[in-house]
Design a protein around this motif. Structure first.
Motif, PDB file in Angstrom:
ATOM      1  N   ASN A 125     -25.664 -33.219  19.039  1.00 23.34           N
ATOM      2  CA  ASN A 125     -25.224 -34.301  18.149  1.00 23.34           C
ATOM      3  C   ASN A 125     -26.412 -35.172  17.768  1.00 23.34           C
ATOM      4  OD1 ASN A 125     -25.704 -35.522  20.577  1.00 23.34           O
ATOM      5  ND2 ASN A 125     -23.781 -36.663  20.656  1.00 23.34           N
ATOM      6  N   TYR A 126     -27.536 -34.522  17.505  1.00 23.30           N
ATOM      7  CA  TYR A 126     -28.801 -35.219  17.268  1.00 23.30           C
ATOM      8  C   TYR A 126     -29.158 -35.340  15.792  1.00 23.30           C
ATOM      9  CZ  TYR A 126     -30.115 -30.280  17.149  1.00 23.30           C
ATOM     10  OH  TYR A 126     -30.155 -28.934  16.879  1.00 23.30           O
ATOM     11  N   ARG A 127     -28.365 -34.749  14.879  1.00 18.89           N
ATOM     12  CA  ARG A 127     -28.738 -34.761  13.470  1.00 18.89           C
ATOM     13  C   ARG A 127     -27.700 -35.506  12.633  1.00 18.89           C
ATOM     14  NH1 ARG A 127     -30.753 -29.334  10.551  1.00 18.89           N
ATOM     15  NH2 ARG A 127     -28.556 -28.690  10.603  1.00 18.89           N
ATOM     16  N   TYR A 128     -28.213 -36.402  11.768  1.00 21.22           N
ATOM     17  CA  TYR A 128     -27.397 -37.152  10.824  1.00 21.22           C
ATOM     18  C   TYR A 128     -27.958 -36.894   9.431  1.00 21.22           C
ATOM     19  CZ  TYR A 128     -25.663 -39.511  14.986  1.00 21.22           C
ATOM     20  OH  TYR A 128     -25.095 -39.761  16.206  1.00 21.22           O
ATOM     21  N   ARG A 129     -27.086 -36.857   8.419  1.00 22.43           N
ATOM     22  CA  ARG A 129     -27.592 -36.439   7.121  1.00 22.43           C
ATOM     23  C   ARG A 129     -26.659 -36.826   5.979  1.00 22.43           C
ATOM     24  NH1 ARG A 129     -27.928 -30.028   7.529  1.00 22.43           N
ATOM     25  NH2 ARG A 129     -28.709 -30.265   5.425  1.00 22.43           N
ATOM     26  N   ARG A 130     -27.185 -36.746   4.754  1.00 23.67           N
ATOM     27  CA  ARG A 130     -26.432 -36.743   3.509  1.00 23.67           C
ATOM     28  C   ARG A 130     -27.078 -35.719   2.579  1.00 23.67           C
ATOM     29  NH1 ARG A 130     -22.723 -40.868   2.450  1.00 23.67           N
ATOM     30  NH2 ARG A 130     -22.708 -42.574   3.972  1.00 23.67           N
ATOM     31  N   TYR A 131     -26.308 -35.240   1.597  1.00 25.08           N
ATOM     32  CA  TYR A 131     -26.783 -34.155   0.743  1.00 25.08           C
ATOM     33  C   TYR A 131     -26.247 -34.329  -0.674  1.00 25.08           C
ATOM     34  CZ  TYR A 131     -26.924 -29.399  -1.230  1.00 25.08           C
ATOM     35  OH  TYR A 131     -27.125 -28.310  -2.036  1.00 25.08           O
ATOM     36  N   SER A 132     -27.133 -34.205  -1.658  1.00 23.68           N
ATOM     37  CA  SER A 132     -26.741 -34.208  -3.071  1.00 23.68           C
ATOM     38  C   SER A 132     -27.621 -33.229  -3.836  1.00 23.68           C
ATOM     39  CB  SER A 132     -26.861 -35.612  -3.677  1.00 23.68           C
ATOM     40  OG  SER A 132     -25.837 -36.468  -3.202  1.00 23.68           O
ATOM     41  N   VAL A 133     -27.168 -32.875  -5.036  1.00 21.55           N
ATOM     42  CA  VAL A 133     -27.895 -31.924  -5.884  1.00 21.55           C
ATOM     43  C   VAL A 133     -28.226 -32.604  -7.208  1.00 21.55           C
ATOM     44  CG1 VAL A 133     -27.889 -29.640  -6.943  1.00 21.55           C
ATOM     45  CG2 VAL A 133     -26.667 -30.016  -4.787  1.00 21.55           C
ATOM     46  N   LEU A 134     -29.448 -32.370  -7.685  1.00 24.75           N
ATOM     47  CA  LEU A 134     -29.978 -33.052  -8.856  1.00 24.75           C
ATOM     48  C   LEU A 134     -30.614 -32.047  -9.805  1.00 24.75           C
ATOM     49  CD1 LEU A 134     -32.007 -35.639  -6.735  1.00 24.75           C
ATOM     50  CD2 LEU A 134     -29.634 -35.905  -7.472  1.00 24.75           C
ATOM     51  N   HIS A 135     -30.817 -32.482 -11.032  1.00 20.57           N
ATOM     52  CA  HIS A 135     -31.643 -31.751 -11.993  1.00 20.57           C
ATOM     53  C   HIS A 135     -32.787 -32.670 -12.442  1.00 20.57           C
ATOM     54  CE1 HIS A 135     -28.871 -28.295 -13.601  1.00 20.57           C
ATOM     55  NE2 HIS A 135     -29.552 -27.957 -12.537  1.00 20.57           N
ATOM     56  N   TRP A 136     -33.943 -32.052 -12.695  1.00 18.44           N
ATOM     57  CA  TRP A 136     -35.100 -32.779 -13.216  1.00 18.44           C
ATOM     58  C   TRP A 136     -35.649 -32.013 -14.407  1.00 18.44           C
ATOM     59  CZ3 TRP A 136     -37.301 -37.437 -12.492  1.00 18.44           C
ATOM     60  CH2 TRP A 136     -38.608 -37.639 -12.946  1.00 18.44           C
ATOM     61  N   GLN A 137     -35.738 -32.689 -15.546  1.00 15.86           N
ATOM     62  CA  GLN A 137     -36.290 -32.083 -16.752  1.00 15.86           C
ATOM     63  C   GLN A 137     -36.746 -33.192 -17.688  1.00 15.86           C
ATOM     64  OE1 GLN A 137     -33.538 -29.925 -19.365  1.00 15.86           O
ATOM     65  NE2 GLN A 137     -35.083 -28.344 -19.687  1.00 15.86           N
ATOM     66  N   ASN A 138     -37.900 -32.980 -18.318  1.00 13.24           N
ATOM     67  CA  ASN A 138     -38.450 -33.965 -19.254  1.00 13.24           C
ATOM     68  C   ASN A 138     -38.508 -35.364 -18.642  1.00 13.24           C
ATOM     69  OD1 ASN A 138     -38.926 -32.172 -21.438  1.00 13.24           O
ATOM     70  ND2 ASN A 138     -36.734 -32.191 -21.909  1.00 13.24           N
ATOM     71  N   ASN A 139     -38.915 -35.396 -17.389  1.00 15.73           N
ATOM     72  CA  ASN A 139     -39.125 -36.669 -16.696  1.00 15.73           C
ATOM     73  C   ASN A 139     -37.829 -37.457 -16.494  1.00 15.73           C
ATOM     74  OD1 ASN A 139     -41.341 -37.952 -15.443  1.00 15.73           O
ATOM     75  ND2 ASN A 139     -41.335 -39.570 -16.977  1.00 15.73           N
ATOM     76  N   GLN A 140     -36.695 -36.756 -16.553  1.00 13.79           N
ATOM     77  CA  GLN A 140     -35.396 -37.394 -16.394  1.00 13.79           C
ATOM     78  C   GLN A 140     -34.642 -36.764 -15.226  1.00 13.79           C
ATOM     79  OE1 GLN A 140     -34.206 -40.053 -18.201  1.00 13.79           O
ATOM     80  NE2 GLN A 140     -36.236 -40.103 -19.166  1.00 13.79           N
ATOM     81  N   LEU A 141     -33.989 -37.634 -14.443  1.00 17.90           N
ATOM     82  CA  LEU A 141     -33.208 -37.200 -13.291  1.00 17.90           C
ATOM     83  C   LEU A 141     -31.730 -37.226 -13.644  1.00 17.90           C
ATOM     84  CD1 LEU A 141     -33.355 -36.451 -10.249  1.00 17.90           C
ATOM     85  CD2 LEU A 141     -33.030 -38.885  -9.747  1.00 17.90           C
ATOM     86  N   THR A 142     -31.028 -36.118 -13.355  1.00 16.02           N
ATOM     87  CA  THR A 142     -29.589 -36.026 -13.570  1.00 16.02           C
ATOM     88  C   THR A 142     -28.913 -35.724 -12.241  1.00 16.02           C
ATOM     89  OG1 THR A 142     -29.934 -35.157 -15.805  1.00 16.02           O
ATOM     90  CG2 THR A 142     -27.760 -34.831 -14.823  1.00 16.02           C
ATOM     91  N   ILE A 143     -27.884 -36.503 -11.933  1.00 17.08           N
ATOM     92  CA  ILE A 143     -27.132 -36.293 -10.703  1.00 17.08           C
ATOM     93  C   ILE A 143     -25.991 -35.333 -10.994  1.00 17.08           C
ATOM     94  CG2 ILE A 143     -25.784 -37.424  -8.884  1.00 17.08           C
ATOM     95  CD1 ILE A 143     -27.326 -40.036  -9.719  1.00 17.08           C
TER      96      ILE A 143
END
Length: 231
Positions: free
Chosen positions: A54-72
């Motif tokens: 029980n030693y690991r804590y986390r969160r996870y999301s997926v993103l896109h990066w294109q033309n210097n722009q971040l999309t969630i």
């Protein structure tokens, strides 16, 4: 582009002098960066550890990066092939997503911008980013394992591992091996902003266990892990 990511296949930045990314984060967005690092206090225990830990804590999301722009991107479970993760691969793992305030923190965008500058050939390229917040906790009765799967690849193109915080621990040595499993480098991410970027096609990576220095005090290691997949 940083030629070190093509040969020998990694970039390891540690030391007492701030590197360009760390300077940008501290000088241009100090309060936002502090809030970004503090968001690691809100992670959720990983229920999938097959060693019973029980030693690991986390969160996870997926993103896109294109033309210097971040999309969630919309929420999705985390899946890794058992070819790459023999311990926790082969099935969907459902983790809590990043908090919206953390995803929209300008520090994250700056970290991604600087990292992609190390390998991007054209701003038009579309990159899928799997974004992980990890806290590994160490206790007297249980060492913390940053990489319970051992030395491994992630099935990505490039991987960023960046230290957000560490407290009261020894260990946590980052190790990099070539494709013949010959050790290329090792080093410890000791201060906020220390980082390693690896070319997943050319090298393997892993991190040694951590344990508390003073068993009467909390002990942990916080890292940001971004895996970059060219689309």
């Amino acid at each position: 582009m940083n030629t070190q990511l093509q040969y020998p296949g990694y970039l390891l930045i540690t030391g007492s002098q701030p590197h360009p990314l760390q300077q940008q984060l501290e000088q241009r967005m100090g309060q936002a960066y502090r809030r970004f690092c503090q968001s690691w206090n809100g992670l959720v225990r990983d229920p999938y550890l097959r060693d019973g830990g029980n030693y690991r804590y986390r969160r996870y999301s997926v993103l896109h990066w294109q033309n210097n722009q971040l999309t969630i991107l919309p929420y999705e479970p985390h899946y890794q092939s058992s070819h790459y993760n023999r311990v926790h691969g082969g099935f969907n793992r459902h983790f809590r997503p990043w908090l919206s305030t953390t995803l929209h923190n300008p520090a994250l965008t700056q970290i991604i911008r600087w990292t992609t500058q190390q390998f991007l050939k054209s701003p038009n390229e579309l990159w899928r980013i799997q974004a992980h917040q990890f806290r590994i906790v160490a206790r007297a009765e249980q060492k913390g394992k940053p990489t319970p799967e051992g030395v491994h690849k992630d099935g990505a193109d490039y991987i960023l591992i960046m230290l957000m915080n560490r407290a009261n621990i020894r260990g946590g040595v980052s190790q990099i091996y070539d494709n013949h499993m010959q050790l290329l480098a090792n080093g410890t991410l000791t201060k906020q902003g220390d980082l390693v970027i690896v070319n997943d096609h050319l090298v393997y990576h892993g991190v040694t266990e951590i344990e508390p220095i003073d068993v009467s005090l909390p002990a942990w290691r916080d890292v940001l892990v971004l895996t970059f997949h060219k689309q």
